[in-house]
Motif scaffolding. Sequence first.
Motif, PDB file in Angstrom:
ATOM      1  N   PHE A   1      56.341 140.680  18.913  1.00  0.00           N
ATOM      2  CA  PHE A   1      56.632 141.968  18.276  1.00  0.00           C
ATOM      3  C   PHE A   1      57.874 141.867  17.396  1.00  0.00           C
ATOM      4  O   PHE A   1      57.907 142.440  16.291  1.00  0.00           O
ATOM      5  N   ALA A   2      58.890 141.130  17.888  1.00  0.00           N
ATOM      6  CA  ALA A   2      60.159 141.061  17.157  1.00  0.00           C
ATOM      7  C   ALA A   2      60.072 140.163  15.927  1.00  0.00           C
ATOM      8  O   ALA A   2      60.658 140.466  14.885  1.00  0.00           O
ATOM      9  N   THR A   3      59.356 139.067  16.021  1.00  0.00           N
ATOM     10  CA  THR A   3      59.338 138.082  14.933  1.00  0.00           C
ATOM     11  C   THR A   3      58.074 138.128  14.097  1.00  0.00           C
ATOM     12  O   THR A   3      58.040 137.565  12.995  1.00  0.00           O
ATOM     13  N   LYS A   4      57.016 138.765  14.639  1.00  0.00           N
ATOM     14  CA  LYS A   4      55.705 138.758  13.974  1.00  0.00           C
ATOM     15  C   LYS A   4      55.223 137.321  13.729  1.00  0.00           C
ATOM     16  O   LYS A   4      54.497 137.049  12.786  1.00  0.00           O
ATOM     17  N   ASN A   5      55.657 136.436  14.603  1.00  0.00           N
ATOM     18  CA  ASN A   5      55.339 135.011  14.470  1.00  0.00           C
ATOM     19  C   ASN A   5      54.641 134.554  15.748  1.00  0.00           C
ATOM     20  O   ASN A   5      55.269 134.470  16.814  1.00  0.00           O
ATOM     21  N   LEU A   6      53.334 134.293  15.650  1.00  0.00           N
ATOM     22  CA  LEU A   6      52.554 133.919  16.822  1.00  0.00           C
ATOM     23  C   LEU A   6      53.048 132.626  17.439  1.00  0.00           C
ATOM     24  O   LEU A   6      53.155 132.517  18.672  1.00  0.00           O
ATOM     25  N   MET A   7      53.372 131.618  16.605  1.00  0.00           N
ATOM     26  CA  MET A   7      53.808 130.338  17.142  1.00  0.00           C
ATOM     27  C   MET A   7      55.114 130.471  17.918  1.00  0.00           C
ATOM     28  O   MET A   7      55.300 129.856  18.971  1.00  0.00           O
ATOM     29  N   ALA A   8      56.030 131.284  17.407  1.00  0.00           N
ATOM     30  CA  ALA A   8      57.292 131.500  18.101  1.00  0.00           C
ATOM     31  C   ALA A   8      57.046 132.157  19.456  1.00  0.00           C
ATOM     32  O   ALA A   8      57.694 131.813  20.468  1.00  0.00           O
ATOM     33  N   ALA A   9      56.111 133.101  19.492  1.00  0.00           N
ATOM     34  CA  ALA A   9      55.788 133.775  20.754  1.00  0.00           C
ATOM     35  C   ALA A   9      55.168 132.796  21.745  1.00  0.00           C
ATOM     36  O   ALA A   9      55.475 132.819  22.943  1.00  0.00           O
ATOM     37  N   ILE A  10      54.279 131.927  21.243  1.00  0.00           N
ATOM     38  CA  ILE A  10      53.631 130.935  22.116  1.00  0.00           C
ATOM     39  C   ILE A  10      54.663 129.979  22.696  1.00  0.00           C
ATOM     40  O   ILE A  10      54.690 129.712  23.910  1.00  0.00           O
ATOM     41  N   ILE A  11      55.524 129.451  21.848  1.00  0.00           N
ATOM     42  CA  ILE A  11      56.543 128.493  22.303  1.00  0.00           C
ATOM     43  C   ILE A  11      57.496 129.160  23.300  1.00  0.00           C
ATOM     44  O   ILE A  11      57.855 128.563  24.320  1.00  0.00           O
ATOM     45  N   SER A  12      57.870 130.379  23.023  1.00  0.00           N
ATOM     46  CA  SER A  12      58.793 131.088  23.915  1.00  0.00           C
ATOM     47  C   SER A  12      58.178 131.325  25.288  1.00  0.00           C
ATOM     48  O   SER A  12      58.832 131.146  26.322  1.00  0.00           O
ATOM     49  N   SER A  13      56.901 131.731  25.313  1.00  0.00           N
ATOM     50  CA  SER A  13      56.254 131.984  26.602  1.00  0.00           C
ATOM     51  C   SER A  13      56.067 130.692  27.389  1.00  0.00           C
ATOM     52  O   SER A  13      56.241 130.670  28.619  1.00  0.00           O
ATOM     53  N   LEU A  14      55.735 129.607  26.689  1.00  0.00           N
ATOM     54  CA  LEU A  14      55.605 128.314  27.369  1.00  0.00           C
ATOM     55  C   LEU A  14      56.937 127.851  27.920  1.00  0.00           C
ATOM     56  O   LEU A  14      57.019 127.317  29.044  1.00  0.00           O
ATOM     57  N   ALA A  15      58.004 128.049  27.146  1.00  0.00           N
ATOM     58  CA  ALA A  15      59.338 127.664  27.611  1.00  0.00           C
ATOM     59  C   ALA A  15      59.717 128.466  28.852  1.00  0.00           C
ATOM     60  O   ALA A  15      60.275 127.915  29.817  1.00  0.00           O
ATOM     61  N   ALA A  16      59.397 129.761  28.822  1.00  0.00           N
ATOM     62  CA  ALA A  16      59.690 130.596  29.994  1.00  0.00           C
ATOM     63  C   ALA A  16      58.915 130.109  31.212  1.00  0.00           C
ATOM     64  O   ALA A  16      59.444 130.057  32.330  1.00  0.00           O
ATOM     65  N   ALA A  17      57.646 129.738  31.004  1.00  0.00           N
ATOM     66  CA  ALA A  17      56.822 129.251  32.114  1.00  0.00           C
ATOM     67  C   ALA A  17      57.361 127.949  32.677  1.00  0.00           C
ATOM     68  O   ALA A  17      57.373 127.729  33.896  1.00  0.00           O
ATOM     69  N   VAL A  18      57.838 127.056  31.795  1.00  0.00           N
ATOM     70  CA  VAL A  18      58.388 125.779  32.248  1.00  0.00           C
ATOM     71  C   VAL A  18      59.656 126.004  33.059  1.00  0.00           C
ATOM     72  O   VAL A  18      59.859 125.391  34.118  1.00  0.00           O
ATOM     73  N   VAL A  19      60.516 126.879  32.582  1.00  0.00           N
ATOM     74  CA  VAL A  19      61.752 127.183  33.312  1.00  0.00           C
ATOM     75  C   VAL A  19      61.434 127.773  34.679  1.00  0.00           C
ATOM     76  O   VAL A  19      62.008 127.382  35.708  1.00  0.00           O
ATOM     77  N   ILE A  20      60.491 128.717  34.703  1.00  0.00           N
ATOM     78  CA  ILE A  20      60.095 129.333  35.974  1.00  0.00           C
ATOM     79  C   ILE A  20      59.499 128.286  36.911  1.00  0.00           C
ATOM     80  O   ILE A  20      59.792 128.249  38.109  1.00  0.00           O
ATOM     81  N   GLY A  21      58.655 127.405  36.349  1.00  0.00           N
ATOM     82  CA  GLY A  21      58.075 126.341  37.169  1.00  0.00           C
ATOM     83  C   GLY A  21      59.133 125.431  37.750  1.00  0.00           C
ATOM     84  O   GLY A  21      59.052 125.026  38.917  1.00  0.00           O
ATOM     85  N   ALA A  22      60.151 125.101  36.955  1.00  0.00           N
ATOM     86  CA  ALA A  22      61.236 124.240  37.434  1.00  0.00           C
ATOM     87  C   ALA A  22      62.012 124.923  38.554  1.00  0.00           C
ATOM     88  O   ALA A  22      62.366 124.289  39.564  1.00  0.00           O
ATOM     89  N   VAL A  23      62.278 126.217  38.379  1.00  0.00           N
ATOM     90  CA  VAL A  23      62.999 126.967  39.417  1.00  0.00           C
ATOM     91  C   VAL A  23      62.200 126.988  40.720  1.00  0.00           C
ATOM     92  O   VAL A  23      62.735 126.768  41.808  1.00  0.00           O
ATOM     93  N   LEU A  24      60.904 127.258  40.605  1.00  0.00           N
ATOM     94  CA  LEU A  24      60.048 127.280  41.798  1.00  0.00           C
ATOM     95  C   LEU A  24      59.981 125.910  42.457  1.00  0.00           C
ATOM     96  O   LEU A  24      59.959 125.790  43.684  1.00  0.00           O
ATOM     97  N   ALA A  25      59.926 124.851  41.641  1.00  0.00           N
ATOM     98  CA  ALA A  25      59.866 123.494  42.185  1.00  0.00           C
ATOM     99  C   ALA A  25      61.132 123.168  42.961  1.00  0.00           C
ATOM    100  O   ALA A  25      61.079 122.550  44.035  1.00  0.00           O
ATOM    101  N   VAL A  26      62.278 123.575  42.430  1.00  0.00           N
ATOM    102  CA  VAL A  26      63.553 123.319  43.120  1.00  0.00           C
ATOM    103  C   VAL A  26      63.629 124.114  44.414  1.00  0.00           C
ATOM    104  O   VAL A  26      64.049 123.595  45.454  1.00  0.00           O
ATOM    105  N   ARG A  27      63.191 125.366  44.364  1.00  0.00           N
ATOM    106  CA  ARG A  27      63.272 126.224  45.543  1.00  0.00           C
ATOM    107  C   ARG A  27      62.329 125.778  46.643  1.00  0.00           C
ATOM    108  O   ARG A  27      62.659 125.825  47.830  1.00  0.00           O
ATOM    109  N   LYS A  28      61.133 125.328  46.267  1.00  0.00           N
ATOM    110  CA  LYS A  28      60.120 124.967  47.263  1.00  0.00           C
ATOM    111  C   LYS A  28      60.059 123.472  47.548  1.00  0.00           C
ATOM    112  O   LYS A  28      59.340 123.035  48.436  1.00  0.00           O
TER     113      LYS A  28
END
Length: 257
Positions: free
Chosen positions: A38-65
């Motif tokens: 919505f902010a950038t009107k750039n689909l690729m930026a949105a895709i990369i950002s969501s993937l980065a968020a998922a990777v960070v979340i996955g890393a946090v979960l991996a460390v915790r578990k």
Amino acid sequence: MTSADTEEKQPTVLEQMGGVSGMLYSSLPVLVFVIVNFATKNLMAAIISSLAAAVVIGAVLAVRKGTIQPAISAVFGVGVAAFIAYKTGEAKGFFLFGIWQSVVYGSAFLLSIIVRRPLAGVIWTFLNGRDRSWREDKATVRDYDIATFVWALVFFARFVVQRWLYDEDQVGWLAVARLAMGYPLMAIALLATVWAVRRADKRLKAAEEAAAKAAAEAETEQVLARTADDLLTPDMDELQRVVDEDAKQKARDRSRD
């Protein structure tokens, strides 16, 4: 293990959903995708950002578990959704995988009722290491049928609403529907499952107690029957000995006469 112990160890609805942190973690990649798009009107930026968020979340979960499995699970769904969005070239494609996933899951739950293997019971039994004796009890199978049907309704409701929003190109509302129809509806389905489990446990416990009582009564009857038999049936060896002694005594009496 007593039934009380079993009930105390049963996970709550919130625990089944991964707790508050699990709910937040699973929601973040979707929110990041919508906000960045919505902010950038750039689909690729949105895709990369969501993937980065998922990777960070996955890393946090991996460390915790202490295992990489949560990381793989966290990234997989977002990765597939991002790939579809990239291939379609539309932001709404990010939600297409989840939409059709709901159809598949809903159909699987509905089919399991038809073949008399309700998935609510099968999955709960598998996750909690229970036996499958509940499948022999028609009332318990019926309860799990009800819980399974609730799950099917949840998935089909997700499909109908989100598919309509997809066709209307409502990306923002798709995100709202994705989150609003996610854990809240899952909580309802899980409550239905817990209801079925508790009824099944109570019923099966009563059946086990009745069977144990019947077995104890049968054993008591056998003991009483053996005792009565011992009391009523003469000891043939002892009887023969008495007869022999009586015959000998009569022979001695005749010899003295």
